[in-house]
Design an enzyme around this catalytic site. Structure first.
Site, mmCIF file in Angstrom:
data_model
loop_
_atom_site.group_PDB
_atom_site.id
_atom_site.type_symbol
_atom_site.label_atom_id
_atom_site.label_comp_id
_atom_site.label_asym_id
_atom_site.label_seq_id
_atom_site.Cartn_x
_atom_site.Cartn_y
_atom_site.Cartn_z
ATOM 1 N N LYS A 1 0.530 -4.736 9.100
ATOM 2 C CA LYS A 1 1.785 -4.325 8.463
ATOM 3 C C LYS A 1 2.525 -3.433 9.447
ATOM 4 O O LYS A 1 1.988 -2.419 9.895
ATOM 5 C CB LYS A 1 1.540 -3.590 7.150
ATOM 6 C CG LYS A 1 2.815 -3.309 6.358
ATOM 7 C CD LYS A 1 2.493 -2.746 4.967
ATOM 8 C CE LYS A 1 3.754 -2.668 4.110
ATOM 9 N NZ LYS A 1 4.724 -1.678 4.601
ATOM 10 N N MET B 1 0.640 5.534 -0.376
ATOM 11 C CA MET B 1 -0.204 6.714 -0.468
ATOM 12 C C MET B 1 0.045 7.462 -1.772
ATOM 13 O O MET B 1 1.196 7.647 -2.190
ATOM 14 C CB MET B 1 0.045 7.646 0.720
ATOM 15 C CG MET B 1 -0.388 7.073 2.057
ATOM 16 S SD MET B 1 -2.159 6.703 2.137
ATOM 17 C CE MET B 1 -2.853 8.355 2.037
ATOM 18 N N GLY C 1 10.419 -4.283 2.012
ATOM 19 C CA GLY C 1 11.490 -3.318 2.158
ATOM 20 C C GLY C 1 12.708 -3.640 1.309
ATOM 21 O O GLY C 1 13.343 -4.666 1.504
ATOM 22 N N GLY C 2 13.017 -2.757 0.345
ATOM 23 C CA GLY C 2 14.257 -2.859 -0.407
ATOM 24 C C GLY C 2 14.313 -3.914 -1.488
ATOM 25 O O GLY C 2 15.367 -4.094 -2.115
ATOM 26 N N HIS D 1 7.946 -4.517 7.402
ATOM 27 C CA HIS D 1 8.908 -3.658 6.714
ATOM 28 C C HIS D 1 10.192 -3.717 7.523
ATOM 29 O O HIS D 1 10.227 -3.280 8.665
ATOM 30 C CB HIS D 1 8.370 -2.229 6.638
ATOM 31 C CG HIS D 1 9.228 -1.310 5.830
ATOM 32 N ND1 HIS D 1 8.754 -0.147 5.285
ATOM 33 C CD2 HIS D 1 10.531 -1.362 5.475
ATOM 34 C CE1 HIS D 1 9.725 0.475 4.632
ATOM 35 N NE2 HIS D 1 10.812 -0.250 4.742
ATOM 36 N N CYS E 1 3.426 3.295 8.972
ATOM 37 C CA CYS E 1 3.625 4.599 8.341
ATOM 38 C C CYS E 1 4.192 5.585 9.356
ATOM 39 O O CYS E 1 3.642 5.727 10.455
ATOM 40 C CB CYS E 1 2.313 5.117 7.776
ATOM 41 S SG CYS E 1 2.481 6.708 6.921
ATOM 42 N N PRO F 1 0.847 -1.193 0.000
ATOM 43 C CA PRO F 1 0.000 0.000 0.000
ATOM 44 C C PRO F 1 0.884 1.245 0.000
ATOM 45 O O PRO F 1 1.784 1.361 0.833
ATOM 46 C CB PRO F 1 -0.793 -0.126 1.306
ATOM 47 C CG PRO F 1 0.039 -1.007 2.183
ATOM 48 C CD PRO F 1 0.786 -1.931 1.273
#
EC number: 1.3.1.91
Length: 338
Positions: free
Chosen positions: A142, A22, A215-216, A174, A103, A20
């Site tokens: 998440k 934004m 992540g990455g 993450h 987030c 997801p």
């Protein structure tokens, strides 16, 4: 578009997904990604519980049936509100409800949700339990590996254990800390070091709970390497800037032939959708912006991006611009931009 096939039962439902994001993973982007990959799991942009409860619910929850499997990501912390929002998502037809605990933006912190919830695992657990009582679809979380000065080796396993015990069906991690003080949201995507090893250890420590790495990740080779050790992987910005990565995932992860041969085929496949959405009032530029990465690495890519990024905003621009833009690119397999 007909309903796409689901992920093979031999694979985890979270084998490969797009994060997801934004302003990026709106319904237009998800439709494009679904055309490229029938199997990838897709996630909405985060929607807050307050927006769903008090705002234009139908607009916020709108999606095309072609997007399945698609998950709704919710931002919030109050268990009753999370339950209400989750029920709305399930009623709208989403395949999963995901709680945002990752987030790092100031706006998210001020609303007591996102990454700051890593400090309140018991509150998150109560929220997950309330959501589970409200819906029959999977409820997932998440998160980050920790925030600020927390010790991830201690914080993450405790956090995961609590949400597991509350009924979470999967946890997407993450693999970076979030620094809520001193780093911007953009810096939080790059500066804190990745710790894949910690996430792998969580997969070993919680064998009955699907743990997904985020992540990455930028290549299917890396996704396959990590996916062998965990329930799945989630790709973020790379999937947005290079959408045809999902075609590689069809072959490499799902063992299927991609339905579209290349970026040109994806552009042309979007034309009926663009015509339909424009007839309903959607601006061409709002849809075309998600297609800019389809020509990355190809001769003509700069002109392609200019046409879809600038000319799409001009009065009178319509779906014919997509075909014209596709024609300025050399799509032959051997072609590479200088």
């Amino acid at each position: 578009m007909s309903q796409p096939s689901r992920i093979s039962p031999a694979l985890s439902p979270w084998a490969f997904s797009v994060a997801p994001m934004m302003d990026w993973t709106d319904r237009h982007d998800r439709y494009l990604l679904r055309l490229i990959s029938p199997h990838t799991r897709l996630y909405t942009e985060m929607v807050t519980t307050g927006a769903l409860i008090h705002g234009p619910r139908d607009d916020l929850l709108r999606f095309d049936t072609a997007e399945h499997p698609v998950a709704l990501q919710i931002g919030g912390s109050e268990p009753d509100d999370l339950a209400r929002a989750a029920a709305m998502g399930a009623e709208a037809g989403y395949d999963e409800i995901n709680l945002n605990c990752g987030c790092p933006s100031d706006r998210v912190q001020s609303g007591r949700f996102g990454a700051c919830l890593m400090r309140e695992p018991e509150l998150v657990a109560r929220g997950v339990a309330a959501m589970k009582r409200a819906v029959a679809v999977p409820v997932t979380v998440k998160c980050r590996i920790g925030v600020d000065d927390q010790d991830p080796e201690t914080v993450l396993p405790d956090f995961i254990a609590r949400v597991r015990d509350a009924g979470a069906d999967a946890v997407i991690v993450h693999a970076r800390k979030a620094w809520l003080q001193g780093l911007s949201p953009k810096e939080n995507r790059d500066v804190p070091p990745l710790d894949y090893g910690l996430v792998r250890r969580m997969g070993e420590r919680f064998p009955g709970l699907p743990i997904v790495l985020n992540g990455g990740l930028t290549t299917i080779e890396a996704c396959l390497e990590e996916g062998r050790r965990l329930a799945g992987v989630m790709v973020g910005r790379e999937a947005y800037h290079r959408p045809m990565l999902l075609a590689e995932a069809e072959r490499g992860i799902f063992g299927a032939e991609p339905p579209l041969a290349d970026g040109r085929a994806a552009v042309l496949a979007m034309i009926p959708y663009v015509e339909r959405e424009m007839a309903a009032g959607a601006p061409l530029s709002r849809i075309a912006r998600h297609m800019l990465g389809l020509a990355n690495g190809r001769p003509g890519a700069r002109r392609f991006r200019r046409m879809l990024g600038e000319e799409a905003r001009r009065p009178g621009a319509d779906a014919r611009l997509l075909e014209a833009a596709a024609d300025v690119v050399d799509w032959t397999p051997a072609a590479r931009a200088a």
